[in-house]
Scaffold this active site. Structure first.
Site, PDB file in Angstrom:
ATOM      1  N   GLU A  67      44.062  40.688  53.712  1.00 46.75           N
ATOM      2  CA  GLU A  67      44.860  39.482  53.519  1.00 46.75           C
ATOM      3  C   GLU A  67      46.263  39.654  54.105  1.00 46.75           C
ATOM      4  OE1 GLU A  67      43.112  38.227  49.141  1.00 46.75           O
ATOM      5  OE2 GLU A  67      44.668  39.772  49.274  1.00 46.75           O
ATOM      6  N   LYS A  80      53.298  40.445  54.006  1.00 47.27           N
ATOM      7  CA  LYS A  80      52.601  41.670  53.612  1.00 47.27           C
ATOM      8  C   LYS A  80      51.171  41.640  54.099  1.00 47.27           C
ATOM      9  CE  LYS A  80      51.208  42.697  49.324  1.00 47.27           C
ATOM     10  NZ  LYS A  80      51.300  43.079  47.899  1.00 47.27           N
ATOM     11  N   THR A  95      41.781  52.109  47.051  1.00 45.98           N
ATOM     12  CA  THR A  95      41.181  50.782  46.947  1.00 45.98           C
ATOM     13  C   THR A  95      42.063  49.721  47.594  1.00 45.98           C
ATOM     14  OG1 THR A  95      40.093  51.396  44.883  1.00 45.98           O
ATOM     15  CG2 THR A  95      40.338  49.049  45.302  1.00 45.98           C
ATOM     16  N   ARG A 123      55.932  46.682  42.262  1.00 42.05           N
ATOM     17  CA  ARG A 123      56.288  45.280  42.028  1.00 42.05           C
ATOM     18  C   ARG A 123      55.271  44.588  41.130  1.00 42.05           C
ATOM     19  NH1 ARG A 123      52.044  41.944  43.274  1.00 42.05           N
ATOM     20  NH2 ARG A 123      51.863  41.291  45.442  1.00 42.05           N
ATOM     21  N   ALA A 150      44.567  53.326  39.601  1.00 45.56           N
ATOM     22  CA  ALA A 150      45.834  53.547  40.296  1.00 45.56           C
ATOM     23  C   ALA A 150      47.010  52.790  39.690  1.00 45.56           C
ATOM     24  CB  ALA A 150      45.685  53.168  41.771  1.00 45.56           C
ATOM     25  N   THR A 212      40.949  46.337  36.146  1.00 47.71           N
ATOM     26  CA  THR A 212      39.755  46.965  36.685  1.00 47.71           C
ATOM     27  C   THR A 212      39.599  46.594  38.155  1.00 47.71           C
ATOM     28  OG1 THR A 212      38.376  45.104  35.970  1.00 47.71           O
ATOM     29  CG2 THR A 212      38.637  46.937  34.437  1.00 47.71           C
ATOM     30  N   GLY A 236      43.513  42.270  37.107  1.00 49.30           N
ATOM     31  CA  GLY A 236      42.423  42.780  37.935  1.00 49.30           C
ATOM     32  C   GLY A 236      41.707  41.722  38.738  1.00 49.30           C
ATOM     33  N   ASP A 238      41.564  39.225  41.329  1.00 47.41           N
ATOM     34  CA  ASP A 238      42.477  38.885  42.420  1.00 47.41           C
ATOM     35  C   ASP A 238      41.749  38.432  43.682  1.00 47.41           C
ATOM     36  OD1 ASP A 238      41.373  41.278  43.146  1.00 47.41           O
ATOM     37  OD2 ASP A 238      43.243  42.391  43.258  1.00 47.41           O
ATOM     38  N   SER A 303      47.567  36.915  36.519  1.00 49.09           N
ATOM     39  CA  SER A 303      48.337  37.387  37.676  1.00 49.09           C
ATOM     40  C   SER A 303      47.415  37.833  38.804  1.00 49.09           C
ATOM     41  CB  SER A 303      49.232  38.556  37.250  1.00 49.09           C
ATOM     42  OG  SER A 303      49.895  39.098  38.364  1.00 49.09           O
TER      43      SER A 303
END
Length: 361
Positions: A67, A80, A95, A123, A150, A212, A236, A238, A303
């Site tokens: 992305e 980004k 990952t 962040r 992580a 996760t 998790g 996303d 989020s």
């Protein structure tokens, strides 16, 4: 203007490598940097209407997703590049990896290139803790983290420093991940406790963080596991088809998002109708919308990560590099001919040098 072998200052762009990012965190302090990131994210969320906003642009494959995440406030621009490949762990790879760009809008010239694998972890944790500062019960002292990969330790440290969490409950289907988190958190003085089941981990938690990595519709939290007054920090889910909360949990909660059009594609709320009411976090931060109204309210921060958070993070790093220039290295990135109209003339110098060297060999 620069010579062939000596670029001009306009051609050089500061680059923060992984090693330099680690040095920067060590010099500034992890706690201080997390607070600085949260403060800048909060400040930029207060300016939300001035930003150009769009869902991130994904390319999906059977192995994962790549992305790009752009935004601008009219003066500066950030972008980004980030991937998400859950199967990478079995290959010994990360990952998620990322790098970013911060640039001027008036000239289009980049001001900074930076690694963002570490910076994204920082962040994300800062954003989670910022949201919880507004949404969790003021008396919250215990957080359960379901998924101890992580992101786990970053979340724990951020919630200690920004929210005041004192105890962390850990659960992961992989006991090695929990053991890793226990070791790391012990080294920074966090009271972390491992649990054999998610039910035990969340039972006495004021805040529940789900982080996760499986790229599927999972049910990490079922309705019977969530009690009144809890705040859920769901980070998790996303991408399309990847969720962590049972739909019934969402129906009982007050839901807060970053950029709702993106969250309806990638977040927990992809399980709900498109007109189901949710509140964007910036409205709460700006005082335009209420958050938790009673101690019994269940709140969810759905989020998925948004570009304005990356913008804020890159701005913090750009400012730090300005004060600590040794934390970046100059990259000869921008062509800078003597005459802006004569790019070929700049190349001709190299062609001439190559021909001259050939003649003497």
């Amino acid at each position: 203007m620069g010579s062939l072998l000596s670029p001009s200052p306009l051609a050089l762009v500061p680059f923060v490598s992984v090693a330099q990012m680690m040095t920067l965190v060590g010099r500034v302090g992890l706690d201080t940097l997390l607070k600085s990131l949260a403060d800048q994210i909060e400040a930029d969320f207060r300016r939300w209407p001035v930003f150009d906003k769009m869902p991130r642009v994904p390319i999906h494959s059977r192995d994962g997703v790549i992305e790009v995440m752009p935004t601008s406030d009219g003066s500066y621009y950030s972008l980004k590049y980030v991937n998400g490949h859950p199967a990478n762990l079995a290959r010994g790879y990360q990952t998620v990896t990322a790098f970013g760009l911060f640039a001027r809008v008036d000239t289009g010239y980049p001001l900074l290139l930076s690694e963002m694998t570490l910076l994204t972890a920082l962040r994300t944790a800062a954003t989670s803790a910022l949201a919880a500062r507004y949404l969790a019960s003021p008396s919250a002292k215990t957080m359960a983290i379901i998924g101890n990969g992580a992101q786990c330790e970053f979340q724990a440290v951020a919630f200690r420093e920004i929210v005041g969490v004192e105890t962390i409950h850990l659960f992961d289907v992989n006991p090695d991940a929990t053991a890793k988190a226990m070791r790391n958190l012990a080294e920074v003085g966090i009271d972390a406790r491992a649990f054999a089941t998610r039910e035990e981990a969340v039972a006495r938690a004021d805040i529940i963080t789900t982080c996760t990595a499986d790229k599927r519709n999972a049910t990490i939290l079922t309705d019977n596991l969530v009690g009144s007054g809890q705040h859920i920090n769901a980070i998790g889910g996303d991408c399309p088809g990847k969720t962590e909360l049972h739909r019934d949990v969402l129906l009982r909660a007050k839901i807060f998002t970053e950029f709702t059009p993106q969250s309806r594609i990638e977040g927990e709320i992809q399980q709900l109708d498109d007109d189901y009411p949710v509140t964007e976090l910036w409205r709460l931060i700006s005082g335009d919308a209420p958050g938790r109204e009673t101690e019994r309210d269940i709140t969810v921060f759905d989020s998925v990560g948004f570009a304005i958070e990356d913008f804020a993070a890159l701005r913090v790093i750009h400012d730090l590099v300005g004060r600590h220039p040794d934390l970046a290295e100059p990259l000869d990135l921008i062509a800078d001919p003597d005459d802006p109209r004569d790019l070929y003339g700049m190349l001709k110098r190299a062609l001439g040098t190559a021909a001259s060297n050939g003649a003497t060999d």
